[in-house]
Design a protein around this motif. Structure first.
Motif, short mmCIF file in Angstrom:
data_model
loop_
_atom_site.label_atom_id
_atom_site.label_comp_id
_atom_site.label_asym_id
_atom_site.label_seq_id
_atom_site.Cartn_x
_atom_site.Cartn_y
_atom_site.Cartn_z
N ASN A 146 -10.10 2.11 8.10
CA ASN A 146 -10.32 3.47 8.60
C ASN A 146 -11.68 4.07 8.27
O ASN A 146 -12.00 5.15 8.70
CB ASN A 146 -9.22 4.38 8.04
N CYS A 156 -4.63 -3.08 -0.81
CA CYS A 156 -5.69 -2.39 -0.05
C CYS A 156 -6.81 -3.34 0.35
O CYS A 156 -7.42 -3.19 1.40
CB CYS A 156 -6.26 -1.25 -0.88
N SER A 204 -5.05 -2.81 5.71
CA SER A 204 -5.20 -1.39 5.34
C SER A 204 -4.02 -0.56 5.79
O SER A 204 -3.26 -0.95 6.67
CB SER A 204 -6.48 -0.76 5.90
N CYS A 205 -3.89 0.63 5.17
CA CYS A 205 -2.77 1.51 5.50
C CYS A 205 -2.83 2.01 6.94
O CYS A 205 -1.87 2.58 7.43
CB CYS A 205 -2.73 2.68 4.52
N LEU A 215 -11.53 -1.26 0.92
CA LEU A 215 -12.53 -0.62 0.05
C LEU A 215 -13.06 -1.55 -1.03
O LEU A 215 -13.90 -1.14 -1.81
CB LEU A 215 -11.98 0.68 -0.58
N HIS A 264 -5.68 9.24 2.49
CA HIS A 264 -4.94 8.79 3.67
C HIS A 264 -3.45 9.09 3.60
O HIS A 264 -2.67 8.59 4.41
CB HIS A 264 -5.22 7.30 3.93
N ILE A 323 0.87 -1.18 0.00
CA ILE A 323 0.00 0.00 0.00
C ILE A 323 0.91 1.23 0.00
O ILE A 323 1.86 1.28 0.78
CB ILE A 323 -0.91 0.01 1.25
#
Ligand code: SF4
Lengths: 197, 476
Positions: free
Chosen positions: B438, B416, B354-355, B420, B138, B115
Motif C-alpha cells: 500500500n 508483513c 501485505s494487509c 516495509l 492500516h 498480519i
C-alpha cells in the motif's frame, strides 16, 4: 509531559510537501523498545543528500521545522515524533498535517502548527537569516520583522500542552462513567466480550 | 423522530462515554489489536505508572512486522531463533508483555498467526458497528466490515490499554460513491488506487470516508477490506463500508463472532447502522467505474497513480509548483524518464502480500494468471506471503502454492514482510518491485528500493513478462 508555552529560535526551512513517516524515521529504526535515541535516524534519506538543511551549520539544533502540505503522512509510528524530539525539534509549522501525526506530536509536547501556504512561504524566507517565535498562549507565530500569523489550536490540546497534563490520569478520573458505559454495553451487546459469550 | 444519520454518526454516537464542553468526546473502544512494533513503550509506560490493562478481554496481540517469513520450526519442531537481535528483542517483549497483562496472544507458530489486519476479520474479532484501534495506520482496513477502525500512536495504545477509551474529536464525513460496473481485469485494488489518485494523498484528511455505490456493494469482504485498508493513503482517519448480507455471510461461524441467539440480535443491530435516507455528508465524491483501469503508481506517493496504459508524467506539466518539485524528486528516485510508457518499465522483484492484498481471493487472482506460466528470467525475486496461517492453509488445500512455486515464486510464512522490510525481506537498492502493498514511499521496501503499487493480478502479470504489464493482455 513537560509543559510548553512558547518556542523561539532558528527554523529548518525544509518546505517539502508530503513528508511521510518513512522519511521522518525509516522502518529500520522502529525495532527499538525505548523512546529515546531515535534522533540519529531522523530524516535519514534527506540527510544522505549533500547540502541538506539538517546538516547545514546555519540551522543545526534548530527547535523549529517548516514544511509543506500533509506533513507526517503515512504510518502511525509515534517514533516519528520521538525522533524529531530527540533531534531537538519542539515545533513543526506546515499548511497541513496528517491526523495521526498531529495526535502523536501533541502527546509528546511537540507543537504542530497549521499556517496557510503564504505564511509558510514568508517564514521560509525569514528562517534563512532570523529566528521565529511561536507563542502558544496568544496563538501567534511572529518574526523580528513585524510578521504576525495567528493560528488555531484545539482548546483541550492547548490546555494540556501548557499545563503538561497526563492524559491517562485525566481520563482515569472518568472511571465511573466508563464503568457505567461498560455495564450498559454488556447488557445490550453481550457478544462484544468474548468471555461472556 | 431523530434527524437522519450517517453510518459514521451512528457508530460514533453509540460509543460516547462522555462529552466535554468543547465537543471532545471520550469514546469507548470495543476492540484493540496489538503488535510488537508500536506496543513495547506503551506496556513500559503502564509498568512505570503501576497501571493495569482495563479490558484484556477486548485486546488481542499478534506478532507480524518483524517475523521472518522463512520456516519457523526446524525438522524436530523446535523454534528457529530469529537472527536479527533487535527484531528478536521486540518480538520477545510482546511475548512477555501479553501474559504479564493478561492479554490473549497468538504465537508465531500458531496457524491463526498473521498480519493483525488479516487476523482480526478472519477470527471474527473485528465486527460491524464496533470501534477498533491498533497502533498501525492500516487499521482502517477493518472498516470494510462496517467497523469504525483507525490507527493510533503508542501513547494512545497506552491510553486504550489503561482506560479502554480515547479522547477524540468528531471527524468530518465524506462519501466516496463508486457507481457502475468494473471492467474485466479491474480489481478492488485498482479502485482504491484510482480513488487515491483522484483525492490525492491528503484529500481525506480530517474525514471518515464511507465508500458506497454499486461497485462497493458488489465487492466481496476481501475486496472491501482492500479498499478500506488504503483509506489512510488518501489521508482519511478511517474508511467504512456499510455491513450487509455479504458481511454477515462472511462473519457467521467465525471463532470470535457472536453465536446462537446473540447472532440474530447482533445482525438486527448491524442492519440498523446503515446511513439513513436523507443523511448528509460534509463532502461527496462520485467516481464512475468505467473510468477505472488496471492501475499502477509511478512515484513515491500513493497519489502518483496512472492507468497501466499511461506514460510517466512530465513534472513541468503539473500546475502546483510544490507538486512539480515533489514529482521531479520522485522521478529521480524512481529512475524514470517522463514520456516512458509504463509498460516499458522492467521489474526485478515481485511481492504478493501485505494487509492490502494477502487474503485468499488475492492469492486466487494471482494464481489464476500464473497457472501454466513462468516468471520472466529478469525477475530475480518473486515471493508470495499469505496474510495468515489460515490463508496459507486454505491456499495449499486449493493447490495454489504449487501454481506459485511452479511459476518460480517462493511460498512463504505469513507476516508483513517486504511491505516495509522490517524483517529480512527487502528489495535491493536501485531495483524495482511490482508490489501488492500500500505504500511506495522512499525506502519503504528497503533503502533505495523502487516500488510500483499494483493489484495481485497485475503483480502476477509483471512476473510473467518481467515488465509492468496490462493484465488484460494476458487474460483469455
Ligand atoms: S502489511 Fe504492511 S501496511 Fe499492513 S500492517 Fe504490515 S507493515 Fe503495515
Amino acid at each position: 509531559m513537560q509543559p510548553i508555552s512558547s518556542v523561539k529560535g532558528k527554523a529548518y526551512p525544509l518546505g517539502l510537501k508530503n513528508v511521510d513517516t518513512d522519511i521522518i524515521i525509516p522502518a529500520a529504526w522502529l525495532k527499538t523498545i525505548s523512546r529515546s535515541g531515535l534522533g540519529k535516524g531522523a530524516f535519514q534519506s534527506l540527510r544522505s543528500v549533500p547540502g541538506n538543511v539538517f546538516d547545514d551549520p546555519a540551522y543545526t539544533g534548530a527547535p523549529i521545522l517548516i514544511a509543506g502540505d500533509n506533513f507526517g503522512c503515512g504510518s502511525s509510528r509515534e517514533h516519528a515524533a520521538w525522533a524529531m524530539a530527540d533531534l531537538g525539534i519542539s515545533a513543526v509549522i506546515a499548511p497541513s498535517f496528517s491526523d495521526i501525526f498531529s495526535g502523536n506530536a501533541f502527546k509528546n509536547g511537540l507543537l504542530a502548527i497549521v499556517l496557510p501556504q503564504e505564511a509558510i512561504d514568508r517564514l521560509m524566507e525569514v528562517a534563512k537569516t532570523d529566528e521565529i517565535h511561536i507563542d502558544l498562549e496568544t496563538q501567534t507565530v511572529t518574526t523580528p520583522f513585524q510578521d504576525r500569523f495567528p493560528f488555531e489550536i484545539d482548546p483541550f490540546r492547548k490546555h494540556c500542552l501548557i499545563n503538561g497534563v497526563d492524559e491517562i490520569g485525566l481520563t482515569l478520573k472518568s472511571s465511573d462513567a466508563i464503568s457505567a458505559y461498560e455495564n450498559k454495553l454488556s447488557a445490550s451487546q453481550p457478544w462484544l466480550s468474548p468471555n461472556q459469550a | 423522530m431523530s434527524a437522519p444519520q450517517t453510518l459514521y454518526e451512528k457508530i460514533w454516537n453509540a460509543h460516547v462515554v462522555e462529552q466535554r464542553d468543547d465537543g471532545t468526546c471520550l469514546i469507548f473502544i470495543d476492540r484493540h489489536l496489538v503488535h510488537e512494533v508500536t506496543s513495547p513503550q506503551a506496556f513500559e509506560g503502564l509498568r512505570v505508572a503501576g497501571r493495569r490493562v482495563r479490558r484484556p478481554d477486548l485486546t488481542l496481540a499478534v506478532p507480524d512486522h518483524n517475523l521472518p517469513t522463512t520456516a519457523r520450526l526446524d525438522a524436530n519442531g523446535n523454534n528457529i531463533p530469529i537472527a536479527d537481535p533487535e527484531s528478536a528483542q521486540q518480538l520477545e517483549a510482546l511475548e512477555r508483555n501479553a501474559p504479564e497483562f493478561g492479554i490473549a496472544y497468538i504465537d508465531a507458530t500458531d496457524v491463526k498467526q498473521g498480519i493483525v489486519h488479516v487476523v482480526g476479520p478472519e477470527q471474527g474479532f473485528s465486527l460491524p458497528g464496533t470501534t477498533i484501534v491498533c497502533g498501525d495506520s492500516h487499521t482502517a482496513c477493518h472498516g470494510g466490515l462496517g467497523a469504525l477502525a483507525f490507527g493510533i500512536g503508542t501513547s494512545e495504545v497506552e491510553h486504550v490499554l489503561a482506560t479502554q477509551t480515547l479522547q477524540l474529536s468528531r471527524s468530518k464525513s465524506m462519501e466516496v460513491r463508486v457507481e457502475g460496473e468494473l471492467a474485466p481485469g479491474v480489481s478492488a485494488k485498482d479502485v482504491v488506487l484510482h480513488i487515491t489518485g483522484v483525492l490525492g494523498a491528503s484529500g481525506g484528511t480530517g474525514h471518515v470516508i464511507e465508500y458506497t455505490g454499486s461497485v462497493i456493494r458488489a465487492l466481496s469482504i476481501e475486496g472491501r477490506l482492500t479498499i478500506s485498508n488504503m483509506a489512510i493513503e488518501h489521508g482519511a482517519r478511517a474508511g467504512l463500508v456499510a455491513p450487509d448480507d455479504v458481511t454477515y455471510a462472511y462473519l457467521k461461524g467465525r471463532p470470535m463472532a457472536p453465536k446462537g441467539a446473540d447472532w440474530d440480535t447482533a445482525v438486527a443491530y448491524w442492519r440498523s447502522l446503515a446511513t439513513d435516507a436523507g443523511a448528509t455528508y460534509d463532502k461527496v465524491v462520485t467516481i464512475n467505474a468505467a473510468d477505472i483501469a488496471p492501475s499502477v503508481t509511478w512515484g513515491t506517493s500513493p497519489e502518483d497513480v496512472l492507468p497501466i496504459t499511461g506514460v510517466v508524467p512530465d513534472p513541468s506539466t503539473f500546475a502546483d509548483p510544490s507538486k512539480q518539485a515533489a514529482a521531479k524528486k520522485s522521478l529521480e528516485y524512481m529512475g524514470l524518464t517522463p514520456g516512458t510508457p509504463m509498460t516499458d518499465i522492467s521489474v526485478e522483484n515481485i511481492f504478493i502480500g501485505s494487509c492490502t492484498n494477502s487474503r485468499i481471493e488475492d492469492l486466487r487472482a494471482a494464481a489464476a494468471l500464473l497457472k501454466d506460466r513462468k516468471k520472466a528470467d529478469n525477475v530475480k525475486w518473486a515471493i508470495v506471503v499469505p496474510g495468515s496461517g489460515l490463508v496459507k492453509q486454505m491456499a495449499e488445500a486449493e493447490g495454489l502454492d504449487r501454481i506459485f512455486i511452479d511459476a518460480g515464486f517462493e511460498w512463504r510464512e505469513p507476516g508483513c514482510s517486504a511491505c516495509l522490510g522490517m524483517n529480512p525481506d527487502k528489495v535491493p537498492a536501485g531495483e524495482r518491485c511490482a508490489s501488492t502493498s500500500n505504500r511506495n514511499f522512499v525506502g519503504r521496501q528497503g533503502p533505495g528500493a523502487r516500488t510500483h503499487l499494483v493489484s495481485p493480478a497485475m503483480a502476477a502479470a509483471a512476473a510473467v513478462t518481467g515488465k509492468l504489464t496490462d493484465v488484460r493482455t494476458l487474460m483469455d
